[in-house]
Design a protein around this motif. Structure first.
Motif, short mmCIF file in Angstrom:
data_model
loop_
_atom_site.label_atom_id
_atom_site.label_comp_id
_atom_site.label_asym_id
_atom_site.label_seq_id
_atom_site.Cartn_x
_atom_site.Cartn_y
_atom_site.Cartn_z
N VAL A 400 0.83 -1.11 0.13
CA VAL A 400 -0.09 0.01 -0.07
C VAL A 400 0.84 1.23 -0.17
N SER A 401 0.36 2.37 -0.41
CA SER A 401 1.16 3.57 -0.55
C SER A 401 0.60 5.02 0.46
N ILE A 402 -0.44 4.66 1.13
CA ILE A 402 -1.06 5.63 1.98
C ILE A 402 -1.56 4.82 3.41
N VAL A 403 -0.90 5.33 4.49
CA VAL A 403 -1.42 4.78 5.61
C VAL A 403 -2.22 5.76 6.61
N VAL A 404 -3.42 5.60 6.90
CA VAL A 404 -4.36 6.50 7.60
C VAL A 404 -4.33 5.82 9.05
N GLY A 405 -4.41 6.67 10.11
CA GLY A 405 -4.49 6.28 11.49
C GLY A 405 -4.44 7.26 12.27
N SER A 406 -4.68 6.79 13.70
CA SER A 406 -4.50 7.63 14.65
C SER A 406 -2.90 8.11 15.11
N ARG A 407 -2.56 8.72 16.25
CA ARG A 407 -1.33 9.30 16.32
C ARG A 407 -0.13 8.20 16.24
N SER A 408 -0.40 6.95 16.59
CA SER A 408 0.72 5.93 16.56
C SER A 408 1.25 5.44 15.11
N ALA A 409 0.12 5.91 14.47
CA ALA A 409 0.35 5.32 12.91
C ALA A 409 1.68 6.37 12.28
N ILE A 410 2.28 7.24 12.94
CA ILE A 410 3.19 7.96 12.60
C ILE A 410 4.58 7.06 12.81
N PHE A 411 4.42 6.00 13.40
CA PHE A 411 5.72 4.90 13.40
C PHE A 411 5.62 3.75 12.40
N ALA A 412 4.51 4.06 11.69
CA ALA A 412 4.33 2.78 10.63
C ALA A 412 5.68 2.70 9.71
N PRO A 413 6.01 1.34 9.27
CA PRO A 413 7.30 1.22 8.63
C PRO A 413 7.03 1.41 7.12
N VAL A 414 6.73 2.86 7.05
CA VAL A 414 6.67 3.34 5.37
C VAL A 414 8.13 3.87 4.94
N GLU A 415 8.43 3.37 4.02
CA GLU A 415 9.83 3.58 3.13
C GLU A 415 9.48 4.54 2.01
N ASP A 416 10.37 5.48 1.76
CA ASP A 416 10.31 6.46 0.63
C ASP A 416 9.01 7.09 0.90
N LEU A 417 9.14 7.98 2.13
CA LEU A 417 8.14 8.77 2.46
C LEU A 417 8.18 10.19 1.83
N GLY A 418 6.89 10.64 1.34
CA GLY A 418 7.02 11.88 0.67
C GLY A 418 6.04 12.80 1.08
N LEU A 419 5.21 12.64 2.07
CA LEU A 419 4.04 13.35 2.63
C LEU A 419 3.61 12.65 3.89
N VAL A 420 3.40 13.80 4.71
CA VAL A 420 2.87 13.54 5.92
C VAL A 420 1.64 14.38 6.09
N ILE A 421 0.62 14.19 6.69
CA ILE A 421 -0.71 15.01 6.93
C ILE A 421 -1.12 15.01 8.40
N LEU A 422 -1.44 15.95 9.14
CA LEU A 422 -2.16 15.83 10.31
C LEU A 422 -3.42 16.53 10.12
N ASP A 423 -4.53 15.96 10.15
CA ASP A 423 -5.74 16.84 9.97
C ASP A 423 -6.19 16.80 11.35
N GLU A 424 -6.84 18.30 11.65
CA GLU A 424 -7.16 18.80 12.73
C GLU A 424 -5.97 18.63 13.83
N GLU A 425 -4.76 19.25 13.51
CA GLU A 425 -3.47 19.09 14.02
C GLU A 425 -3.82 19.79 15.41
N HIS A 426 -4.75 20.73 15.70
CA HIS A 426 -4.59 21.24 17.22
C HIS A 426 -5.29 20.51 18.22
N GLU A 427 -5.77 19.12 17.99
CA GLU A 427 -6.45 18.36 18.72
C GLU A 427 -5.35 17.81 19.91
#
Length: 836
Positions: A400-427
């Protein structure tokens, strides 16, 4: 050859820990070991799983002292690296930035459930020696258990003999050489799991012909025979497979459903009707979900400018790769995310998209999955362990090319990372507060983006004060979406917000939950066939149960906080520890019968609306009605498909909910969050009021918001009513600079818990005195200590809690100067989301 090993484990902050352990690498494993690999090592009197951090064949590891005898690495548990160079660098940064033990930081990168699944298997080293004289009867029992094929689980032995006695016996047997131990991973981590699946392969015409022949045979048979029973089961099987489509059925499930025998199924297969095949087994959280495919929408000029900045190459960027996307509610931030994801995938890169609440995941998955079918994995705590493991494997393999998840998904084993999005970043849910490292996903995302050269996008209608301040300082780039995105050719206006003074309502004799204005507006909305949201920042029916004569308040005996009354179960519930108890009929202090409920909860609002509007379809959405992922999805689907007219809910409905037919939002009481003794109270209140107001008028119909409050002049209320983020955030930054609050200083919250209140208080006073002495000795005029004082709540789960707040430009040197004895038993939360 030696290896530095990290033993990953969950730990509280400030827990003393040796970060790296040195082991020798036997020649048989030398070619299989590299940094990031998972290995088995002896650790104390046990065998533990560890991550290889460094490998060295020189004398550098012993340069600091004399060579010592090292214990050997026992085995390589997985023939693949679990942590690449970027992830190991990020783990070290987490440990340094959050004053956390490195083993706790490494734990975050482990596959879901892996460490809990590791088992220590015991084997009898020489089976002929079992009958030899032993030190005790228990030793003979252990060896007999270990002599079984496959050995015995160490945990099983400890359960049988007791932990203390069992450890003594095992230690003696291992020392004698009659017992050996090895670490074992479950089969799911050792090899791909498979299952037998059955699916229909014949065309409809062939199936129809076979079915007609089968029914003719049934008609020709007189009475019930074994052959007729087989035919009936085959017919049922074909019908089930027709409904299943290409996915088919697992063979075991199909047999349970239709009771078909293997022989009858084999007959269908030999006739070319079905195919039975061994396929890779996967626990798929997306199974059964058909996301409607969507196409890219035209962008407004502001959206196009934001997208161009996000996807620009590194050489075209004037600043770092971090962007704050400030877009008013309904401005089309999600479409910018989707097109940025598309550009990232076209460039051969991968992406991570974080959402703050599990409740938002289904709606987010529908949008992302519809735009990128088959390319999305989802990671959050509401999935089963098997689902999380399989999603982790899909990510790790690059499926897969996109990982969607809660905060711990930031530690997913994604190689060749090109973009990180935090929706509702104030939460605040992006912040870990309990276990080390007490990270904020925003800070981790920015650091991860820098390691990969990836863009980091932090989107919100109300960006956090810290993120906004960093756009002024040049660390982040501010992107603005000042208008709502077009719907059916025209851009809907922001909803009109009217502030209703509840003091005037009381003076007029209206004691109802709904003001007269809100009552009339809700009536008009329902008559027009439109939908409404009623927001309240509290679960339950009432906040308190109070004696009107002596003032007694029903409190939790374990947590020393007021219990909440829930009418549905007719019980009092503690929302901190979950304890319940019956509602007292009389006051237990003065025996008065004048004991009443005080305050308003979601259940009370729900029942009041049903009484006032008996024909209205009302649903309640809070943490009591939506305990599981499925419950979230069902509530969202019911409201989105207009199977409910009024939605009553708490914070989880305030963000991300996009239902075009909602034209009215009623905020029952804006006062709940305004006066908490926390420096972030104003920011939270403004964000909450703005976000929930933004749920109205997102479609073609105009929206209206009615905000009820006892404090209509409050600055937060006035700014939220005007949708004026800029004025609010500038005033908030000025106040924080004046008082030395973040982002102008970092806070470190230190918390101590004990069953004895006096011990907790004395420990807090002692640590406070130690830190103040260090501040004086170092001449740190910009550092100070607030407290110590009881935490809120002071008592939780039968333990008293005292805390102090260290405030400094950089509190880390002071924290590192503390002795281990000074902080024994203390928990640390750096950059806390709340100081309560």
């Amino acid at each position: 050859m030696r290896a530095e090993i990290v033993i990953p484990r969950a730990m509280v902050p400030l827990a003393p820990a040796v970060a790296l352990h040195t082991y020798s690498v036997p020649a048989r494993l030398a070619s299989r070991i590299a940094p990031g690999f998972l290995v088995a090592v002896p650790f104390g009197d046990k065998t533990a799983a560890g991550v290889v951090w460094a490998v060295d064949a020189s004398d550098e590891l012993d340069a600091a002292g004399p060579r010592r005898t090292l214990r050997e690495v026992l085995a390589v548990l997985l023939d693949e690296s679990l942590m690449g160079p970027e992830q190991r660098t990020l783990a070290q940064w987490l440990a340094d930035y959050y004053a956390a033990p490195l083993p706790a930081a490494v734990r975050l990168f482990m596959p879901p459930g892996l460490l809990r699944s590791v088992r220590t298997m015991l084997h009898a080293a020489v089976r002929e020696d079992i009958a030899a004289p032993l030190a005790s009867r228990e030793a003979g029992v252990v060896l007999a258990m270990a002599a079984q094929p496959g050995g015995v689980d160490r945990a099983q032995v400890l359960r049988a003999l007791g932990v203390r006695r069992g450890r003594d016996v095992l230690r003696g047997l291992v020392a004698q050489g009659t017992l050996s131990a090895e670490l074992a991973l479950p089969d799911s981590f050792r090899r791909d799991r498979t299952e037998r699946r059955v699916r229909l392969v014949a065309d409809a015409e062939t199936v129809a012909a076979w079915r007609a022949q089968a029914r003719a045979r049934l008609d020709a048979q007189a009475g019930h025979t074994r052959d007729s029973e087989r035919i009936l089961r085959q017919l049922a099987t074909l019908e089930a497979l027709e409904r299943a489509g290409d996915a088919g059925w697992r063979a075991e499930e199909l047999r349970r459903l239709t009771r078909i025998t293997p022989a009858a199924l084999a007959m269908l297969a030999s006739g070319g009707l079905v195919m039975v095949a061994e396929v890779a087994r996967r626990n798929d959280p997306h199974l059964g979900r058909d996301y409607a495919q969507t196409q890219a929408l035209p962008l407004t000029p502001a959206q196009a400018a934001a997208l161009a900045a996000i996807v620009a190459g590194p050489s075209e960027r004037a600043r770092e790769h971090a962007f704050v996307l400030h877009g008013i509610t309904g401005s089309g931030k999600t479409e910018v995310y989707l097109q940025a994801l598309a550009a990232t995938l076209e460039a051969g890169k991968r992406a991570i998209l974080l959402v703050p609440e599990i409740a938002l995941t289904p709606q987010t998955m529908a949008r992302i999955g519809g735009r990128f079918p088959g390319q999305v994995a989802v990671l959050h705590s509401a999935l089963t362990l098997a689902e999380r493991q399989d999603e982790w494997r899909r990510i790790r393999s690059g499926e897969v090319s996109i990982v969607v998840g809660s905060r711990s998904a930031i530690f997913a084993p994604v190689e060749d990372l090109g973009l990180v999005i935090l929706d509702e970043e104030h939460e605040s849910s992006y912040k870990e507060e309990r276990l080390a490292p007490t990270y904020h996903a925003r800070e981790v995302a920015v650091r991860l983006g820098a390691l990969w050269g990836a863009s980091v996008v932090m989107g919100s209608a109300t960006p956090s004060v810290e993120s906004y301040a960093r756009t002024h300082g040049g660390q982040f780039t501010l992107l603005e979406l000042p208008e709502r995105a077009p719907v059916a050719g025209s851009a809907p206006a922001l909803p009109e917000v009217s502030v209703i003074d509840l003091r005037a309502e009381l003076r007029a004799g209206n004691t109802s939950i709904l003001s007269e204005t809100l009552h009339q507006a809700l009536d008009a909305t329902l008559k027009a066939g439109e939908q409404a949201i009623l927001f309240l920042n509290r679960r339950g029916t009432a906040g308190l149960v109070v004696c009107r004569d002596c003032g007694y308040v029903a409190k939790c005996e374990r947590c020393d906080v007021a219990m909440t009354y829930h009418a549905t179960e007719a019980t009092l519930l503690c929302h901190y520890c979950g304890q319940t108890r019956p509602v007292p009929a009389t006051c237990p202090v003065c025996w008065s019968g004048n004991i009443r409920y005080f305050g308003i909860g979601t259940e009370k609002v729900e029942s009041s609306v049903k009484q006032l509007f008996p024909d209205a379809r009302v649903i309640r959405w809070d943490r009591d009605t939506a305990r599981t992922r499925v419950a979230h999805e069902e509530l969202l689907h019911a409201f989105a498909t207009h199977r409910a007219d009024v939605l009553v809910g708490t914070q989880m409905i305030a963000k991300g909910l996009d239902v075009p037919n909602v034209t009215l939002v009623g905020i029952i009481s804006a006062d709940t969050a305004l006066f908490l003794p926390d420096f972030r109270a104003a920011e939270r209140a403004f964000a909450l009021l703005t976000q929930v107001s933004g749920r109205a008028g997102r479609g073609e119909l105009p929206g209206r918001v009615l905000l009820q409050t006892f404090n209509p002049e409050h600055f937060c209320v006035q700014a939220a009513a005007k949708h004026d983020y800029a004025t609010f955030v500038e005033a908030e930054l000025a106040a924080r600079e004046r008082f030395g609050y973040p982002p102008f200083r970092r806070f470190a919250k230190l918390l101590f818990e004990h069953r004895d209140r006096h011990v907790a208080q004395v420990s807090a006073l002692a640590l406070s005195a130690t830190i103040e002495r260090l501040i004086r000795e170092r001449g740190l005029t910009q550092a100070d200590v607030v407290g110590p004082a009881p935490a809120f709540p002071e008592r939780m789960r039968e333990r008293y809690r005292w805390q102090l707040i260290l405030r400094a430009e950089d509190p880390l040197p002071l924290l590192r100067a503390l002795d281990a004895d000074d902080v024994q038993g203390w928990a640390l939360d750096l950059d806390p989301a709340s100081t309560l």
